[in-house]
Scaffold this active site. Structure first.
Site, PDB file in Angstrom:
ATOM      1  N   GLU A 259       0.777  -1.228   0.000  1.00  0.00           N
ATOM      2  CA  GLU A 259       0.000   0.000   0.000  1.00  0.00           C
ATOM      3  C   GLU A 259       0.818   1.292   0.000  1.00  0.00           C
ATOM      4  O   GLU A 259       0.400   2.286  -0.577  1.00  0.00           O
ATOM      5  CB  GLU A 259      -0.937   0.013   1.214  1.00  0.00           C
ATOM      6  N   SER A 532     -45.054 -30.947  43.877  1.00  0.00           N
ATOM      7  CA  SER A 532     -44.569 -31.097  45.258  1.00  0.00           C
ATOM      8  C   SER A 532     -43.176 -30.548  45.474  1.00  0.00           C
ATOM      9  O   SER A 532     -42.739 -30.440  46.629  1.00  0.00           O
ATOM     10  CB  SER A 532     -44.613 -32.571  45.654  1.00  0.00           C
TER      11      SER A 532
END
Length: 891
Positions: A259, A532
Site C-alpha cells: 500500500e 410437590s
C-alpha cells in the site's frame, strides 16, 4: 526657517510673484540695456539687474513668442497691459520676461556665492509676518507653458502612446511578474493558508474512537476464563483489535509493500504519489496516490466520496495524525480496521479466517497474501487474483529490502483454510439459549447489544464446560428411545457459593414444524407448575415460626378443609402416615394433606409465598404472579408456576446454608482492550435469606436439608458417589378433558426433580407445552422418579465425578426433633399405590383471615417470548382457587 522658494528675484518687490533662485546661483549677466545684477543681502533689497517677468501679463514673454490672452484675476476684471515699449517691472523692451531667469552659461547652475543662515524663530515663518504665498500659482504658470516646453507624445491610430522597444520589453516583464505573483498566490499562498486553517479545525479519529463507531464481535468465554464458548459477529463482519506494539514486523512490511512503501518517512501524504494519481486519472489509468495514513482516515470516517473537499480534509487529517501519533500507532490502527474479505475486518480476524491462527504467528508468505487482498477483498476466493497480488507484494518486499531474495525464491503460495471451516471456527459451541440469557442480563445492567458490539465486549460467563456437557449428555441418554414427541425437557444447575449458572439446557434450539425449521421455546426459563417440589419452600415459612420437623399433622388422605368443596387427597390416597404424621415424614412421603393444612391454617399463603421469594423465586414472570396466593400454592398447583432455572436457584440457597446469591450468567465483562466493566466475582456478596441473623438463616436451611435427604432413597434415586445430597420430586396431574377416558386422570403433564449437594444445585424438568397426558417409552405415565429423577441423577454423577467428597453442615433442630417423636402408623390400604401415582389434590383458596403479612416488593423478572411450538403455559383448569376434580397434583 529658510524658504528659497519664496524669495524675490532681483529688482522685484517682495510680495510680487516670484521664482526661487537656484541655490548658490549667480545673478548672471543683465539683459541688454540693463545694469548688472547682484544678489541682495538677506532680508534686504534685491541686487540690481533685469527683473523676471511677473508671468501674469498678456503680452509676449519671450522674443518671438506669441502674445497670451490676459488672465482674469479674482473679482472678474482683467489686468491692464503695460504701456507700449515697456515691460512690467521697468524692463526694457526685448528683455526676458519678469519672473524667469536666463539659463546659466553652459547649461549648469552656478554654485551659490554665500550660504544662507537658518531662519530664527523670530523670522517670518514663525512670527506671523511671512508673506502669504501659494506655490500652486507658480505651478499653474508653468502648466501654461507646458505645450511650449515639452514635446508632444506620438500616438497610434487608436490614440495609445507609442512605446519604444525598451518600454515594450519593460512592460512585458511587468505583466509576467504580476502573473507569476498571482500564480504563486493562487497555487501556493492561498492553499497554504487554507491548509493551516483546515489543520486546526479538523479532528483526527483515534483507534479508540473508530472502535467505538465500528461494530466488533462479542466473545463469550466459559467460566474458566480461557475457553471460548463462541463469538457473535456484527453485521459488518468479524473484527478483532490488535494492541499497539503487537503487530509483527513481517505483517507491517507486507502492508507497506502493498500500500505505501514510503510510510515510515512520509508526512501523511506523498506528493509524488498524488501527482502520479492525477496523471493516471487524466490518462485513464489506474492507481491512487493515497498513503496508509490517508486510507486510514478514509476508512475511519467512512467517507469515500470522490470530491475535492473530502480529499482536502483527508490530507489535513492525515498530516495532523502524523504529527500527533507515532508510526506504530498509525499502522496498528490501519491494520485494525481494514477489510480483508471473508467477513474479517482487521488483521487479527483475517489471520483467523484464512489461517486459523493469531496475527502474531503469521509468516512472510501468509502476511503477503493478506496484505495483497486489501485492494480487492471481494476477490479473496479468486485464486488467480490472490496469487497475482501475493507475487506483487513479495517482490516489493524484496525491492525494499524487507525480505531476502533467497527467502523470496523459497517461498510458497500459502493455502488458506476452507471458508466454511473458518465460519465454524468463529461460531464455537455457543448455545443460543445461553446467549439469550446473557444478553437479557446485561441489558438489565445497561449494556445493550449495540453497546456490546461497539466495545468489542468479552463476556466471561458462569457456564462450566464440564457441567454444560454433563447436562446435555444426561438429557440425551435418559430421553433416548422416548416415543412421545410431545415431551419437552430442561435442566439447569447453579453454584450455591456464587449463584452463577454453571449448566443451562432449555431443550433443542431449533424444531421442525410443518416441514420448516423454526426457533424453539427455551423451557429452562418457562414457568410451569412445580408440583410437590414447592413443599420445601412451604417448610421454610413453618420453620421461621419456630416450629419444627417433629410437629405432627393429620396426614390421612381425603381431608376436607373449610371453604373447599372437595377433599384433599394424597398420592395414591396414601394414609399410611396417619393422624399423627410428623412434618419430616410428610416431606419424605410427600403428603399433600399435611402441607395444605400447614400453609392454609398455620403459616398463611402470603408467608409461604414470601419464603419462596426470599429463597430466590421471583415474584412475577412478566405480569403474572409466580405464586398462586391460594391453597393450591402449598402443593404447587393452580396458578403457581416456577421456571426450572429459578427452582435450581432457590434450592441453591438451601445448599449454601441459608445464604442467598442472586442467580446470574455473567461473572465478568470487559471491552476489547480488557478494561473491566464489572466483576461479579469481586462485588457480588450473598446475604442471609431466611432471617437477618445468618446463624438463624443457616439453621432454617439446615433443617430443610435434613427433611429432604431421605427423599432421595424414597424416590429410588442415588446421590453421587462420596457426596451427600438432598432433593424433592414433583408432579402435576393431567386434567381429564372432555371425551377422554377417566383413566387418563392417572397421567401427569409435568414432572420435576430438584436436588443439591453442598457444591451444586440442579433442577430437571420433563413435561409438555400443554396439559398433555404424557407417557414414557414403555407407555406408562411419566413421574418425578421415572424421567426427571434419572436425568438429575445422571447429571450429578457426571459432573461430580472425581470431585472431593462433601457433606452438609450439621445444625440444631428447630422445635421438636422428629427422632424423639413416637407416632402410631396407620394401617396401609389393601391395594397400595405407588407414591408417584397421581391422586386427587383439589385447589382451594385460603380462608384464613389472620394472615395480614405482606410480601416485600421485588423487581419483576421478564421473560422473552420466543417463536416456536408452544410458549408460556396458561393457567390450567382448576386454578381459580376452588377444588379441582380428582387428579390435580401428586408428590
Amino acid at each position: 526657517m529658510t524658504d528659497d522658494h519664496n524669495r524675490s528675484w532681483p529688482n522685484q518687490e517682495p510680495d510680487a510673484p516670484r521664482r526661487a533662485q537656484w541655490p548658490g546661483e549667480d545673478a548672471g549677466p543683465a539683459w541688454p540695456g540693463e545694469p548688472a545684477r547682484r544678489n541682495p543681502a538677506r532680508g534686504g533689497a534685491r541686487q540690481s539687474g533685469p527683473a523676471w517677468p511677473a508671468g501674469d501679463e498678456g503680452g509676449p514673454q519671450w522674443p518671438n513668442d506669441q502674445a497670451r490672452r490676459p488672465q482674469t484675476p479674482p473679482g472678474g476684471s482683467r489686468r491692464q497691459p503695460p504701456p507700449p515699449g515697456r515691460r512690467p517691472g521697468g524692463a526694457a523692451p526685448g528683455s526676458p520676461p519678469q519672473g524667469f531667469r536666463q539659463p546659466p552659461p553652459g547649461g549648469r547652475r552656478p554654485e551659490p556665492q554665500t550660504e544662507r543662515e537658518p531662519d530664527l524663530i523670530t523670522h517670518h515663518a514663525h512670527n506671523g509676518t511671512e508673506d502669504s504665498y501659494d506655490s500652486y500659482d507658480d505651478d499653474r504658470r508653468f502648466d501654461e507653458f507646458a505645450d511650449d516646453v515639452e514635446p508632444q507624445e506620438e500616438l497610434d491610430e487608436k490614440g495609445r502612446k507609442v512605446l519604444t522597444p525598451a518600454q515594450r520589453k519593460k512592460r512585458r516583464w511587468k505583466i509576467i511578474r504580476r502573473v507569476a505573483y498571482a500564480c504563486v498566490g493562487v497555487f501556493f499562498v492561498v492553499p497554504a493558508i487554507a491548509f493551516v486553517i483546515t489543520y486546526f479545525m479538523v479532528d483526527v479519529p483515534t483507534p479508540e474512537s473508530v472502535a467505538a463507531l465500528q461494530s466488533q464481535p462479542i466473545t463469550y468465554y466459559y467460566a474458566d476464563g480461557k475457553t471460548v464458548m463462541g463469538r457473535e459477529l456484527p453485521k459488518g463482519g468479524d473484527r478483532q483489535l490488535i494492541k499497539v506494539g503487537e503487530v509483527p514486523e513481517v505483517l507491517k512490511h507486507a502492508a507497506y509493500a502493498a500500500e505505501d512503501a514510503t510510510f515510515e518517512t512520509n508526512s501523511g501524504f506523498d506528493i509524488t504519489g498524488i501527482l502520479r494519481a492525477v496523471y493516471n486519472q487524466a490518462t485513464g489509468g489506474q492507481g491512487g496516490g493515497s498513503t496508509i495514513s490517508q486510507q486510514y482516515i478514509k476508512k475511519a470516517t467512512e467517507n469515500d466520496a470522490p470530491s475535492l473537499s473530502r480529499k482536502w480534509t483527508e490530507l489535513a487529517k492525515s498530516f495532523k495524525m502524523n504529527n500527533q501519533q507515532s508510526k506504530e500507532e498509525i499502522i496498528t490502527a490501519y491494520l485494525n480496521i481494514v477489510y480483508f474479505g471473508r467477513g474479517a475486518s482487521g488483521a487479527q480476524a483475517a489471520a483467523k479466517a484464512y489461517f486459523n491462527k493469531d496475527a502474531k504467528d503469521l509468516n512472510a508468505s501468509e502476511a503477503a497474501l493478506l496484505a495483497g487482498l486489501i485492494q480487492g477483498p471481494s476477490r479473496s476466493e479468486n485464486q488467480e487474483y490472490a496469487q497475482r497480488r501475493w507475487n506483487y507484494v513479495m517482490d516489493q518486499m524484496v525491492a525494499n529490502k524487507w525480505l531476502r531474495a533467497d527467502e523470496r525464491a523459497a517461498a510458497q503460495f500459502p493455502t488458506p483454510i476452507p471458508k466454511d471451516q473458518s465460519r465454524q471456527e468463529n461460531q464455537g459451541t455457543l448455545n443460543y439459549f445461553v446467549q439469550q440469557q446473557v444478553e437479557q442480563e446485561l441489558a438489565a445492567k445497561g449494556y445493550d447489544k449495540d453497546k456490546l458490539h461497539a466495545s468489542g465486549a468479552k463476556i466471561y460467563t458462569t457456564i462450566d464446560p464440564k457441567a454444560q456437557q454433563a447436562a446435555e449428555q444426561a438429557v440425551s441418554e435418559k430421553m433416548k428411545g422416548q416415543k412421545d414427541d410431545r415431551i419437552k425437557n430442561a435442566l439447569v444447575a447453579v453454584d450455591p457459593k456464587t449463584g452463577g449458572v454453571i449448566a443451562y439446557y432449555g431443550g433443542p434450539t431449533v424444531v421442525n414444524v410443518d416441514g420448516k425449521d423454526q426457533l424453539a421455546t427455551d423451557w429452562a426459563s418457562t414457568p410451569r407448575n412445580p408440583g410437590s417440589s414447592i413443599k420445601p419452600l412451604d417448610l421454610v415459612a413453618y420453620l421461621q415460626m419456630g416450629k419444627g420437623l417433629g410437629d405432627t399433622f393429620d396426614g390421612t388422605s381425603g381431608r376436607k378443609f373449610k371453604g373447599v368443596d372437595k377433599p384433599i387427597n394424597n398420592a395414591g390416597n396414601d394414609s399410611s402416615c396417619g393422624k399423627e404424621c410428623t412434618v419430616a415424614k410428610a416431606m419424605e412421603h410427600s403428603i399433600n394433606t399435611v402441607f395444605y393444612d400447614m400453609v392454609v391454617n398455620v403459616t398463611g399463603v402470603k408467608a409461604a409465598a414470601k419464603a419462596a421469594y426470599s429463597a430466590g423465586i421471583p415474584e412475577k414472570y412478566g405480569s403474572r404472579d409466580s405464586m398462586g396466593l391460594d391453597g393450591s400454592q402449598s402443593i404447587g398447583g393452580g396458578r403457581t408456576e416456577v421456571a426450572p432455572e429459578d427452582m435450581a436457584a432457590a434450592y441453591a440457597t438451601f445448599a449454601s446454608g441459608g445464604v442467598r446469591h442472586d442467580q446470574h450468567f455473567v461473572a465478568k465483562l470487559t471491552n476489547a482492550q480488557d478494561e473491566v466493566e464489572f466483576d461479579e466475582n469481586n462485588t457480588a456478596q450473598g446475604k442471609p435469606a431466611f432471617d437477618d441473623d445468618q446463624a438463624k438463616s443457616q439453621q432454617i436451611a439446615g433443617n430443610v436439608t435434613e427433611s429432604l435427604k431421605p427423599v432421595i432413597d424414597f424416590s429410588d434415586l442415588k446421590c453421587p458417589p462420596g457426596h451427600e445430597c438432598a432433593g424433592k420430586t414433583g408432579t402435576q396431574q393431567h386434567t381429564v378433558a372432555e371425551g377422554e377416558p377417566a383413566a387418563m386422570g392417572n397421567y401427569n403433564s409435568q414432572t420435576w426433580m430438584v436436588g443439591y449437594t453442598p457444591s451444586v444445585s440442579a433442577a430437571a424438568w420433563v413435561g409438555g407445552d400443554k396439559d398433555y397426558a404424557l407417557k414414557d417409552k414403555n407407555g406408562k405415565p411419566i413421574g418425578g422418579k421415572t424421567l426427571a429423577g434419572p436425568i438429575w441423577q445422571e447429571f450429578m454423577t457426571l459432573y461430580l465425578a472425581g470431585q472431593p467428597p462433601e457433606k452438609f453442615d450439621k445444625v440444631q433442630p428447630i422445635g421438636k426433633d422428629p427422632s424423639e417423636v413416637t407416632t402410631t402408623p396407620t394401617k396401609p390400604a389393601d391395594t397400595p399405590t405407588p407414591t408417584e401415582t397421581p391422586t386427587s389434590t383439589p385447589s382451594a383458596p385460603s380462608t384464613e383471615n389472620t394472615d395480614s403479612e405482606t410480601s416485600p416488593s421485588k423487581p419483576t423478572k421478564s421473560r422473552p417470548t420466543l417463536p416456536g411450538t408452544g410458549g408460556p403455559t396458561p393457567p390450567l383448569p382448576g386454578g381459580d382457587g376452588f377444588a379441582r376434580p380428582p387428579g390435580t397434583e401428586t408428590g
